[in-house]
Enzyme design. Structure first.
Site, PDB file in Angstrom:
ATOM      1  N   GLU A  95       0.836  -1.196   0.000  1.00 49.38           N
ATOM      2  CA  GLU A  95       0.000   0.000   0.000  1.00 49.38           C
ATOM      3  C   GLU A  95       0.879   1.256   0.000  1.00 49.38           C
ATOM      4  O   GLU A  95       1.945   1.273   0.613  1.00 49.38           O
ATOM      5  CB  GLU A  95      -0.920  -0.003   1.221  1.00 49.38           C
ATOM      6  CG  GLU A  95      -1.960  -1.112   1.112  1.00 49.38           C
ATOM      7  CD  GLU A  95      -2.913  -1.174   2.293  1.00 49.38           C
ATOM      8  OE1 GLU A  95      -4.037  -1.639   2.083  1.00 49.38           O
ATOM      9  OE2 GLU A  95      -2.545  -0.769   3.410  1.00 49.38           O
ATOM     10  N   CYS A 108       3.498   8.567   1.214  1.00 46.92           N
ATOM     11  CA  CYS A 108       3.936   7.666   2.283  1.00 46.92           C
ATOM     12  C   CYS A 108       4.103   6.297   1.621  1.00 46.92           C
ATOM     13  O   CYS A 108       3.132   5.704   1.153  1.00 46.92           O
ATOM     14  CB  CYS A 108       2.855   7.624   3.369  1.00 46.92           C
ATOM     15  SG  CYS A 108       3.233   6.462   4.686  1.00 46.92           S
ATOM     16  N   CYS A 115       6.005  -6.900   7.433  1.00 41.34           N
ATOM     17  CA  CYS A 115       7.152  -6.462   8.235  1.00 41.34           C
ATOM     18  C   CYS A 115       7.432  -7.532   9.282  1.00 41.34           C
ATOM     19  O   CYS A 115       6.500  -8.116   9.843  1.00 41.34           O
ATOM     20  CB  CYS A 115       6.865  -5.123   8.915  1.00 41.34           C
ATOM     21  SG  CYS A 115       8.239  -4.538   9.943  1.00 41.34           S
ATOM     22  N   CYS A 119       5.935  -5.244  16.012  1.00 40.18           N
ATOM     23  CA  CYS A 119       5.380  -4.289  16.991  1.00 40.18           C
ATOM     24  C   CYS A 119       3.906  -4.648  17.173  1.00 40.18           C
ATOM     25  O   CYS A 119       3.169  -4.783  16.189  1.00 40.18           O
ATOM     26  CB  CYS A 119       5.529  -2.855  16.483  1.00 40.18           C
ATOM     27  SG  CYS A 119       7.239  -2.460  16.056  1.00 40.18           S
ATOM     28  N   CYS A 122       0.772  -2.761  15.508  1.00 37.93           N
ATOM     29  CA  CYS A 122       0.878  -2.354  14.101  1.00 37.93           C
ATOM     30  C   CYS A 122       0.302  -3.426  13.175  1.00 37.93           C
ATOM     31  O   CYS A 122       0.688  -4.593  13.250  1.00 37.93           O
ATOM     32  CB  CYS A 122       2.338  -2.081  13.765  1.00 37.93           C
ATOM     33  SG  CYS A 122       2.643  -1.848  12.000  1.00 37.93           S
ATOM     34  N   CYS A 341      -1.251   5.729  10.275  1.00 36.50           N
ATOM     35  CA  CYS A 341      -0.009   5.072  10.670  1.00 36.50           C
ATOM     36  C   CYS A 341      -0.305   3.713  11.256  1.00 36.50           C
ATOM     37  O   CYS A 341      -1.138   3.582  12.136  1.00 36.50           O
ATOM     38  CB  CYS A 341       0.696   5.881  11.747  1.00 36.50           C
ATOM     39  SG  CYS A 341       1.219   7.464  11.191  1.00 36.50           S
TER      40      CYS A 341
END
Ligand code: SAH
Ligand code: SF4
Length: 360
Positions: A95, A108, A115, A119, A122, A341
């Site tokens: 994205e 962005c 990933c 975390c 996230c 975010c």
């Protein structure tokens, strides 16, 4: 299938020159082609009118121009945020987000599909790492958005680029650096280093290396906790690179580059938004040229935490400011389309609005 075909956007200028030289082309063709790739943003090979037809045909047969394909696009209700779901040649999805507010037009962009840093709050982390992007796949996201803007916004292109989409940029170091250098190349896209920011979860050896690259690119470090006990829980990479080591390389980055560092902090109600954490953070950054950017947590499906209330955000900020640490509260954007975010995760059931065919 395209996999394995040379993608022109994966090549540095020298590699492009070598490719054309190996085809027996005169040296100036490389700079003509570079110009079409990075200044004119040619939509296809046919547009490259100063290249001989034969060369254009060979390029079309043996190389690829754009390889990202738009699968879906969503726009936030305020019209200021657009999220693109893009397919890579091997079918993986990423994205990219375009944000247009305060007279800025910010891209962005993602550096990995998924990933591996885990975390807990996230959405991208909740997917795990699927793969690294190539430098061309990173660069193309920027060019895609730039082309859109140039056609729709009276020629006004991007003002800022943030490496804050999916993935950990410094875990894909070589491709991230190659992409940065290509975007900044004065003979090409010529984007100013000071208008680019890389965000990292805090990979200590990679930050050290990044500090020595001699770039004026901004750095943001995602801190989220100021004690090892808490950071170990919510940002698991802290177990490998604890706060003392992280802060040491942060200080070194500022000393070497003279640039102000940004610390990012997602405020989670009752977890990291109390006065003890604010005070610990103030102590941690004493004397460091930095500012703290807090943002109330954006909801994600795999984490039960909730955003801090307005009062707790204000109290957290007040403690920092009293201690002389500049703190800004980021306004949450694009939440209705999960473009905020940490909300980026690619999924097949994503609502499709106005799908469009990708350029060649
Ligand atoms: N991997 C890099 C860059 C991508 S994440 C990094 O972690 O810095 C971009 C930013 O979004 C980071 O600051 C990250 O901590 C933050 N973030 C992740 N999940 C979030 C959430 N649910 N709410 C608010 N911010 C979040
Ligand atoms: Fe990865 Fe950044 Fe999400 Fe952590 S916050 S899981 S490092 S994308």
């Amino acid at each position: 299938m395209d996999v394995g075909v040379t993608s022109l956007y994966d090549l540095s200028y020298d590699e492009l020159k070598a490719l054309l030289a190996s085809w027996g082309e005169p040296a100036y063709r490389a700079s003509q082609l570079w110009n079409w790739l990075y200044k004119r943003l040619a939509p296809d090979f046919d547009a490259m009118t100063d290249l001989p037809a034969q060369l254009r045909q060979r390029l079309a047969a043996e190389t690829r121009l754009y390889r990202l394909r738009l699968v879906a696009e969503q726009q936030s209700s305020d019209g200021e945020t657009r999220k693109l779901l893009l397919a890579l040649p091997d079918g993986q999805m990423i994205e990219s987000v375009l944000m247009g507010y305060s007279r800025r037009r910010t891209a962005c962009i993602s550096t990995q599909a998924g990933c591996g840093m885990g975390c807990v709050f996230c959405a991208t982390g909740q997917m795990g790492l699927l793969r690294n992007l190539s430098s061309g796949e990173i660069v193309e996201q920027v060019l895609y958005l730039e082309r859109e803007l140039r056609t729709s916004e009276r020629e006004r292109g991007l003002t800022n680029i943030v490496f804050m989409g999916m993935g950990e940029p410094l875990a894909n170091y070589a491709a991230t650096l190659a992409a940065l250098r290509r975007l900044m190349d004065p003979t090409g896209f010529n984007f100013g280093a000071r208008r680019i920011t890389i965000s990292t979860v805090g990979l200590v050896p990679a930050i050290e290396r990044f500090s020595r690259e001699g770039l004026q690119v901004g750095l943001a470090v995602s801190l989220h906790a100021a004690t090892d006990a808490l950071r170990n829980q919510i940002v698991p990479i802290n177990r490998r690179y604890p706060l003392a080591r992280l802060m040491a390389v942060c200080r070194d980055y500022v000393a070497r580059t003279g640039r102000r560092l940004t610390f990012e902090w997602a405020l989670i109600q009752g977890v990291n938004d109390g006065p003890e954490q604010a005070e610990a953070l103030a102590r941690l950054v004493t004397g460091l040229l930095c500012h703290v950017n807090v943002i109330p947590l954006n909801p994600t499906r795999g984490y039960p935490g909730s955003p801090s209330t307005r009062e707790r955000v204000a109290a957290f900020r007040a403690i920092l400011e009293r201690a002389g640490v500049p703190c800004t509260v980021r306004v949450r954007r694009g939440i209705d389309i999960e473009a905020g975010c940490g909300q980026l995760r690619t999924e097949v059931e994503m609502q499709v609005s106005s799908p469009a065919p990708a350029a060649t």
